[in-house]
Design a protein around this motif. Structure first.
Motif, PDB file in Angstrom:
ATOM      1  N   PRO A 230       0.788  -1.242   0.000  1.00 39.47           N
ATOM      2  CA  PRO A 230       0.000   0.000   0.000  1.00 39.47           C
ATOM      3  C   PRO A 230       0.819   1.290   0.000  1.00 39.47           C
ATOM      4  O   PRO A 230       0.234   2.369  -0.070  1.00 39.47           O
ATOM      5  N   CYS A 231       2.149   1.216   0.097  1.00 42.26           N
ATOM      6  CA  CYS A 231       2.936   2.461   0.181  1.00 42.26           C
ATOM      7  C   CYS A 231       2.869   3.210  -1.155  1.00 42.26           C
ATOM      8  O   CYS A 231       3.230   2.677  -2.199  1.00 42.26           O
ATOM      9  N   VAL A 232       2.415   4.467  -1.086  1.00 44.32           N
ATOM     10  CA  VAL A 232       2.305   5.293  -2.299  1.00 44.32           C
ATOM     11  C   VAL A 232       3.416   6.349  -2.333  1.00 44.32           C
ATOM     12  O   VAL A 232       3.367   7.282  -3.129  1.00 44.32           O
ATOM     13  N   HIS A 233       4.389   6.192  -1.428  1.00 40.40           N
ATOM     14  CA  HIS A 233       5.580   7.060  -1.392  1.00 40.40           C
ATOM     15  C   HIS A 233       5.228   8.537  -1.200  1.00 40.40           C
ATOM     16  O   HIS A 233       5.894   9.415  -1.734  1.00 40.40           O
ATOM     17  N   CYS A 234       4.164   8.793  -0.432  1.00 40.45           N
ATOM     18  CA  CYS A 234       3.713  10.180  -0.233  1.00 40.45           C
ATOM     19  C   CYS A 234       4.639  10.964   0.692  1.00 40.45           C
ATOM     20  O   CYS A 234       4.717  12.181   0.612  1.00 40.45           O
ATOM     21  N   GLY A 235       5.326  10.265   1.595  1.00 39.81           N
ATOM     22  CA  GLY A 235       6.265  10.949   2.494  1.00 39.81           C
ATOM     23  C   GLY A 235       5.644  11.550   3.739  1.00 39.81           C
ATOM     24  O   GLY A 235       6.327  12.244   4.493  1.00 39.81           O
ATOM     25  N   PHE A 236       4.350  11.289   3.988  1.00 37.78           N
ATOM     26  CA  PHE A 236       3.723  11.830   5.204  1.00 37.78           C
ATOM     27  C   PHE A 236       4.409  11.314   6.472  1.00 37.78           C
ATOM     28  O   PHE A 236       4.324  11.928   7.519  1.00 37.78           O
ATOM     29  N   CYS A 237       5.050  10.145   6.359  1.00 38.90           N
ATOM     30  CA  CYS A 237       5.693   9.560   7.534  1.00 38.90           C
ATOM     31  C   CYS A 237       7.032  10.227   7.867  1.00 38.90           C
ATOM     32  O   CYS A 237       7.537  10.090   8.983  1.00 38.90           O
ATOM     33  N   LEU A 238       7.613  10.947   6.923  1.00 41.50           N
ATOM     34  CA  LEU A 238       8.981  11.435   7.124  1.00 41.50           C
ATOM     35  C   LEU A 238       9.143  12.387   8.316  1.00 41.50           C
ATOM     36  O   LEU A 238      10.098  12.242   9.096  1.00 41.50           O
TER      37      LEU A 238
ATOM     38  N   PRO B  93      11.340   5.841   6.597  1.00 42.91           N
ATOM     39  CA  PRO B  93      10.473   4.683   6.326  1.00 42.91           C
ATOM     40  C   PRO B  93      10.233   4.504   4.826  1.00 42.91           C
ATOM     41  O   PRO B  93      10.290   3.377   4.326  1.00 42.91           O
ATOM     42  N   ARG B  94       9.999   5.604   4.123  1.00 44.66           N
ATOM     43  CA  ARG B  94       9.744   5.493   2.685  1.00 44.66           C
ATOM     44  C   ARG B  94      10.949   4.891   1.966  1.00 44.66           C
ATOM     45  O   ARG B  94      10.801   4.023   1.102  1.00 44.66           O
ATOM     46  N   GLY B  95      12.148   5.349   2.329  1.00 42.39           N
ATOM     47  CA  GLY B  95      13.362   4.828   1.706  1.00 42.39           C
ATOM     48  C   GLY B  95      13.568   3.350   2.007  1.00 42.39           C
ATOM     49  O   GLY B  95      13.972   2.573   1.132  1.00 42.39           O
ATOM     50  N   ARG B  96      13.275   2.958   3.245  1.00 35.98           N
ATOM     51  CA  ARG B  96      13.478   1.555   3.615  1.00 35.98           C
ATOM     52  C   ARG B  96      12.450   0.661   2.913  1.00 35.98           C
ATOM     53  O   ARG B  96      12.756  -0.469   2.523  1.00 35.98           O
ATOM     54  N   ILE B  97      11.232   1.159   2.778  1.00 36.23           N
ATOM     55  CA  ILE B  97      10.206   0.384   2.066  1.00 36.23           C
ATOM     56  C   ILE B  97      10.617   0.213   0.600  1.00 36.23           C
ATOM     57  O   ILE B  97      10.519  -0.879   0.025  1.00 36.23           O
ATOM     58  N   HIS B  98      11.131   1.284   0.026  1.00 35.29           N
ATOM     59  CA  HIS B  98      11.614   1.228  -1.351  1.00 35.29           C
ATOM     60  C   HIS B  98      12.745   0.198  -1.459  1.00 35.29           C
ATOM     61  O   HIS B  98      12.787  -0.604  -2.402  1.00 35.29           O
TER      62      HIS B  98
ATOM     63  N   ALA C 253       1.500   7.549  11.465  1.00 30.38           N
ATOM     64  CA  ALA C 253       1.380   8.694  10.548  1.00 30.38           C
ATOM     65  C   ALA C 253       0.869   8.310   9.163  1.00 30.38           C
ATOM     66  O   ALA C 253       0.355   9.154   8.439  1.00 30.38           O
ATOM     67  N   CYS C 254       0.993   7.047   8.805  1.00 30.15           N
ATOM     68  CA  CYS C 254       0.743   6.651   7.409  1.00 30.15           C
ATOM     69  C   CYS C 254      -0.754   6.644   7.067  1.00 30.15           C
ATOM     70  O   CYS C 254      -1.525   5.906   7.683  1.00 30.15           O
ATOM     71  N   PRO C 255      -1.181   7.420   6.077  1.00 32.83           N
ATOM     72  CA  PRO C 255      -2.601   7.435   5.709  1.00 32.83           C
ATOM     73  C   PRO C 255      -3.017   6.217   4.883  1.00 32.83           C
ATOM     74  O   PRO C 255      -4.204   5.969   4.703  1.00 32.83           O
ATOM     75  N   SER C 256      -2.026   5.448   4.404  1.00 37.87           N
ATOM     76  CA  SER C 256      -2.345   4.293   3.542  1.00 37.87           C
ATOM     77  C   SER C 256      -2.343   2.969   4.295  1.00 37.87           C
ATOM     78  O   SER C 256      -2.518   1.918   3.689  1.00 37.87           O
ATOM     79  N   GLY C 257      -2.094   3.041   5.595  1.00 36.55           N
ATOM     80  CA  GLY C 257      -2.153   1.815   6.391  1.00 36.55           C
ATOM     81  C   GLY C 257      -0.976   0.882   6.176  1.00 36.55           C
ATOM     82  O   GLY C 257      -1.091  -0.327   6.381  1.00 36.55           O
ATOM     83  N   VAL C 258       0.181   1.426   5.796  1.00 38.77           N
ATOM     84  CA  VAL C 258       1.358   0.568   5.633  1.00 38.77           C
ATOM     85  C   VAL C 258       1.811   0.065   7.000  1.00 38.77           C
ATOM     86  O   VAL C 258       1.990   0.859   7.923  1.00 38.77           O
ATOM     87  N   ARG C 259       1.972  -1.247   7.127  1.00 43.83           N
ATOM     88  CA  ARG C 259       2.396  -1.841   8.399  1.00 43.83           C
ATOM     89  C   ARG C 259       3.917  -1.960   8.423  1.00 43.83           C
ATOM     90  O   ARG C 259       4.478  -3.044   8.301  1.00 43.83           O
TER      91      ARG C 259
HETATM   92  S1  SF4 Z   1       4.742   4.542   4.449  1.00 45.73           S
HETATM   93 FE1  SF4 Z   1       2.768   5.556   4.286  1.00 45.73          FE
HETATM   94  S2  SF4 Z   1       3.190   7.714   4.808  1.00 45.73           S
HETATM   95 FE2  SF4 Z   1       5.180   6.738   4.341  1.00 45.73          FE
HETATM   96  S3  SF4 Z   1       5.525   7.135   2.162  1.00 45.73           S
HETATM   97 FE3  SF4 Z   1       4.493   5.118   2.276  1.00 45.73          FE
HETATM   98  S4  SF4 Z   1       2.305   5.596   2.091  1.00 45.73           S
HETATM   99 FE4  SF4 Z   1       3.325   7.529   2.546  1.00 45.73          FE
END
Ligand code: SF4
Ligand code: SF4
Length: 443
Positions: A13-21, A37-42, A74-80
């Motif tokens: 579900p990560c859309v790389h929005c960066g709200f978590c940064l 978090p976004r970088g690590r998910i990537h 913080a994540c609006p997309s529910g990334v666990r």
């Molecule tokens: S983890 Fe959630 S808040 Fe962070 S970049 Fe991905 S979708 Fe956005």
């Protein structure tokens, strides 16, 4: 669902929005995308796709994560992200990913911290040093800097060692005072019972004064939180099974603590509570699931049960450091520090504040960045001392700006980190403050 399967779904579900940064503690002090978090998910997606190797450099970007889970909140997309990092940690323990010195230091910590008797043996010679003028002299002279950053970080966190830390004198069953309203077990925590023994003592007093009978298995050891947060799963499962067995050994028909089942198993350290509540996933057994379902944080339990009328009626204003009792015009100001494993890991924030508000003439103030990690994070402040110190300084400045007389912290790791970085402000567990109020004591 297994941890690995859960992790595979968790990146989707990560859309790389960066709200978590902005909430990310490691990104705050390192400032690089790979330490967010976004970088690590990537990076995880790239590893899964075979486009990136999990080598020592990549592993370093996962090691920089505090496991605070602010990004999950913080994540609006529910990334666990919590499931992702939990599945990744064991892979980081491959020998080639860390230097021999790093591995040796970690092994030393895992051989000591979860075993109170071993830790006591190591700490005994330090009783004449910790909290004495000798310690202040060693720090002032720069001698402690010669230990190297990691051992220096240990020394900086070392609190005065109290005599109670070196004995296990608690009774097996402490009866409720007055009418019994509940019967619970208490997990003492391994680090907490040594470095802040007053917390368990206050917890016992507050529980029994509120009509709660408390069972304390004498053979209980560590719950496994220290190793769990570092992906050392085999050792964690051994510790978790041993803890469950310590309760089974004393509760039940014909057992020393009596046949009646427990209404709950309580813990006053939120890092431990988070791991205890995950015994179902960790052990993947009916026994683990049954135990996990009983676990409550002590604030959660007391807020659900409600303070007894008699206990509430006896609460007195706390006193200031000059012994003046707090009053409506001159309240004791308390800033409650949200431990990450309490707020983001267990979703508990209202209950400790609710209990603190029961104390007369106590004014609660909120820090601006209450949800950002203080840099403690289990052994993080020992294995990543520079990042942890930077985060500790940021947290100290934020809490200081509240003008609080006292900082309330419900996790032993945070408490030790805050005491290091806030030497001029008292730091106490919320239940200790409640106990002091019940005794008319000083904040
Ligand atoms: S983890 Fe959630 S808040 Fe962070 S970049 Fe991905 S979708 Fe956005
Ligand atoms: S767990 Fe904490 S440190 Fe790790 S990525 Fe999430 S917010 Fe950042």
């Amino acid at each position: 669902m297994s941890t690995a399967a859960a992790a595979a779904n968790a990146t989707d579900p990560c859309v790389h929005c960066g709200f978590c940064l902005p909430t990310c503690a490691s990104y705050r002090v390192l400032g690089t995308e790979m330490d967010s978090p976004r970088g690590r998910i990537h990076a995880l997606k790239a590893i899964e796709a075979g486009e990136l190797e999990l080598d020592a450099t990549t592993a370093g970007h996962f090691d920089s994560c505090l496991g605070c889970f602010a990004c999950v909140s913080a994540c609006p997309s529910g990334v666990r992200y919590d499931e992702l990092i939990e599945a990744t940690r064991p892979k980081l323990n491959a020998p080639e990913l860390r230097s021999p010195a790093q591995r040796a230091f970690r092994q030393l910590l895992f051989a000591l911290l979860p075993y109170p008797q071993r830790l006591r043996a190591v700490l005994t010679p330090l009783r004449g040093y910790a909290g004495t003028p000798l310690q202040r002299l060693a720090r002032w002279s720069g001698l402690t800097r010669m230990l190297g950053p990691q051992l220096e970080a240990m020394e900086q966190l070392l609190p005065p060692l109290q005599p109670e830390a070196f004995r296990d004198g608690l009774p097996l069953v402490v009866p409720a005072r007055g009418e019994r309203r509940a019967r619970v077990g208490l997990v003492l925590g391994c680090v907490q019972r040594l470095f802040d023994p007053g917390v368990n003592a206050a917890t016992l007093e507050v529980l029994t004064a509120n009509g709660v009978e408390v069972v304390i298995p004498p053979s209980q050891g560590c719950c496994g939180a220290v190793t769990h947060h570092q992906g050392e799963l085999e050792q964690t499962r051994e510790l978790a099974n041993a803890l469950i067995e310590s309760f089974q050994a004393v509760v039940g028909p014909g057992k020393a603590a009596g046949p009646e089942p427990l209404d709950a198993v309580l813990v006053a350290a939120s890092g431990c509570g988070h791991t205890l509540k995950h015994y179902d996933r960790l052990l993947e057994s009916d026994q683990g699931a049954a135990f996990a379902s009983q676990v409550r944080d002590v604030h959660q339990f007391l807020a659900e049960l409600g303070l007894s009328d008699a206990f509430q009626a006896g609460l007195q204003p706390l006193s200031h450091s000059d012994s003046q009792p707090a009053s409506a015009d001159n309240p004791v100001v308390v800033a409650y520090h949200d431990a990450c494993h309490m707020l983001h890991g267990q979703g508990i924030s209202a209950e400790p504040r609710q209990l603190l508000r029961a104390i007369p003439h106590l004014q609660l103030r909120e820090a601006t960045e209450a949800g950002v990690c203080c840099g403690s994070a289990g052994i993080y402040n020992l294995v990543q001392p520079e990042e942890a110190a930077a985060l500790g300084a940021i947290k100290a400045a934020d809490l200081t700006s509240t003008g609080a007389d006292v900082v309330a912290s419900a996790n032993i790791g945070c408490t030790m980190q805050l005491r290091r970085h806030l030497p001029a402000v008292a730091v106490a567990h919320p239940i200790e403050l409640l106990h002091r109020s019940a005794c008319g004591g000083q904040a």
